[in-house]
Design an enzyme around this catalytic site. Structure first.
Site, PDB file in Angstrom:
ATOM      1  N   ARG A 276      24.760  11.579 -34.883  1.00 32.53           N
ATOM      2  CA  ARG A 276      24.823  10.117 -34.826  1.00 32.53           C
ATOM      3  C   ARG A 276      26.289   9.710 -34.834  1.00 32.53           C
ATOM      4  O   ARG A 276      26.960   9.830 -35.849  1.00 32.53           O
ATOM      5  CB  ARG A 276      24.101   9.507 -36.022  1.00 32.53           C
ATOM      6  N   GLU A 348      16.097  12.824 -30.710  1.00 36.65           N
ATOM      7  CA  GLU A 348      15.872  11.870 -29.623  1.00 36.65           C
ATOM      8  C   GLU A 348      17.043  11.912 -28.639  1.00 36.65           C
ATOM      9  O   GLU A 348      18.191  11.686 -29.024  1.00 36.65           O
ATOM     10  CB  GLU A 348      15.728  10.459 -30.199  1.00 36.65           C
ATOM     11  N   SER A 351      15.290   7.401 -24.235  1.00 38.58           N
ATOM     12  CA  SER A 351      14.369   6.336 -24.541  1.00 38.58           C
ATOM     13  C   SER A 351      14.133   5.624 -23.224  1.00 38.58           C
ATOM     14  O   SER A 351      15.089   5.177 -22.591  1.00 38.58           O
ATOM     15  CB  SER A 351      15.036   5.412 -25.562  1.00 38.58           C
TER      16      SER A 351
END
Length: 419
Positions: A276, A348, A351
């Site tokens: 992140r 992830e 998206s």
RNA sequence: GGAGAGGUGGCCGAGUUGGCUGAAGGCGUGCGCCUGCUAAGCGUAUGUAGGUCAAAAGCCUACCGAGGGUUCGAAUCCCUCCCUCUCCGCCA
């Protein structure tokens, strides 16, 4: 943004949607303002009509060299009234507009209803978890053994969460971007586009980041500019305030940009290494389509993103987000999660969302349909892919017993391994 | 950053002594007519948004870069901002 008429006719539905998305918004205020607005508009129109009519009469009198002072005196009061109503009207319109900007999009009927991520729906997976006859390392250790990253110096020059890629790490990063862009252009027929990394307030509002997510983004005060959190923002707004001819649709574009996110409030939450970060690279697909086609195309775009992971030989799964996990502007979203063997987790990396006409209405992106009517397009976008977590999966999946990394064949044409 | 010019409908382009100009004229486009085909020609239509209406038609209102002001009335006058072009300066 939702259509006011739609809200008026579907109060229950919209309220339910707000609730399912864990959002807070008051439709009552909006309906009241709308009511007020229409009343004021009516009065305004009436008075304006009168003013226009009498002004003609005055002009006529003056033309005939007759006295018009009585009419002019009369109209002074009308002009006052008009001014007052106009002020009220603008005020109400402004309030209505800003209230409307806080109403989230309504989830598609097929989206699972749920209050947190545990309600997300597993769709499918591809490949299998890589197996090792040694204990797989995490990406930071691999990176450090191979001199691919220098996080401390990134922290020094900017702050934590601003990675520095070194040597082969930088080359690998560049090759990923290049490979993905070219792949989408050649195999999926996207048009490549390169856009600004800084946008203005209107653009940031058009795709739905503002006003709600103001604190999640980097702001340049002097010009009231913003660093983009995703290429979706500048690319989608390319056609803002335009009416596109039907034959121009569908439009499919792919572009690379860095993405800047403040990630306020996420400290300590899975922030290790590249997991992140405040600045990262991403290749983004954006489509402008006829409303009838958007859900077919959503599936197609998921496939487009999956194709990258397949080409890289990375195991992943596809997840359909439940209502609570949907972003503010999205009607339906699929996430792609790639397997990171070192971390032992799915991350992830993409998206893919259908916004239906939510962004198009905000940004004013329309087209003229076959029936001659002007309608809003549907916009979609999807990462294809974000590089940091792709890099994590890549390093952890292709690590060797001797500590080196095997570069997958697909990437070899894009990287000079002789250095 | 400094000086000048300018921003009108899909495009070009009139309109700047304020008043039937949502906006002439032209191009483009749609439909119809005409002619073996094409071209040309003729006729006609051709912005968006809000309101009214069950809906359509119709009617009303707004919009001439954006926002304010003057006025009974502004595309036309005044102020602020934005953008484009030319020249100068500075700089990749």
């Amino acid at each position: 943004m939702l259509d006011l008429k739609f809200i008026r006719a579907n109060v229950e539905l919209v309220n339910q949607a707000i609730c399912n998305k864990n959002e807070k918004a008051d439709l009552g205020i909006i309906l009241a303002l709308d009511d007020k607005r229409r009343k004021l508009q009516f009065d305004f129109d009436q008075l304006k009509a009168k003013q226009n009519q009498v002004s003609q009469e005055i002009a006529q009198l003056k033309k005939n060299k007759q006295d018009a002072s009585e009419l002019i005196n009369q109209m002074g009061a009308v002009a006052e009234q008009i001014k007052q109503i106009n002020t009220d009207l603008s005020e109400v319109e402004k309030e209505l507009e800003s209230a409307l900007l806080f109403i989230p999009n309504v989830p598609h009927a097929s989206v699972p209803v749920g209050k947190d991520e545990s309600f997300n729906r597993y769709v499918r997976e591809w490949g299998t978890k890589a197996e090792f006859d040694f204990t797989p390392l995490e990406h930071l250790d691999i990176a450090s053994q191979n001199n691919l990253l220098d996080m401390p110096r990134g922290t020094k020059v900017t702050g934590s969460g601003f990675p520095v890629y070194t040597g082969m790490g930088a080359a690998l990063e560049r090759s990923l971007i290049n490979f993905m862009l070219t792949f989408h252009v050649q195999k999926h027929g996207y048009e490549e586009i390169a856009v600004p990394f800084i946008v203005n307030r209107k653009t940031m509002t058009g795709t739905g980041q503002l006003p709600k997510l103001e604190n999640d983004m980097y702001h340049i005060e002097e010009e009231d500019f913003w660093l983009i959190p995703t290429a979706e923002v500048p690319i989608t707004n390319i056609y803002a305030d335009e009416i596109l001819p039907l034959n121009k649709l569908p439009i499919k574009m792919v572009g690379y940009t860095p993405c800047f996110r403040r990630e306020a409030g996420s400290y300590g939450k899975e922030t290790k290494g590249l997991q992140r970060v405040h600045q990262f690279n991403k290749v983004e697909m954006v489509r402008f389509v006829h409303p009838d086609d958007s859900y077919t195309i959503l599936e197609e775009m998921v496939n487009n993103a999956e194709a990258i992971l397949k080409a890289l030989g990375l195991h992943y799964r596809v997840i359909e987000l439940c209502t609570a996990d949907l972003s503010f502007a999205s009607a339906k979203t699929y996430d792609l999660e790639v397997w990171a063997p070192g971390a032992g987790r799915y991350l992830e990396v993409s998206s893919v969302s259908n916004f239906e006409d939510f962004q198009a209405r905000r940004a004013g992106i329309r087209f003229r349909d076959n029936d001659g009517k002007v309608k809003f397009v549907h916009t979609l976008n999807g990462s294809g892919l974000a590089t940091p977590r792709t890099m994590i999966a890549l390093l952890e999946t292709y690590q060797q017993a001797d500590g080196s990394i095997r570069i997958p064949d697909t990437l070899r044409p894009w990287i000079d391994l002789t250095i």
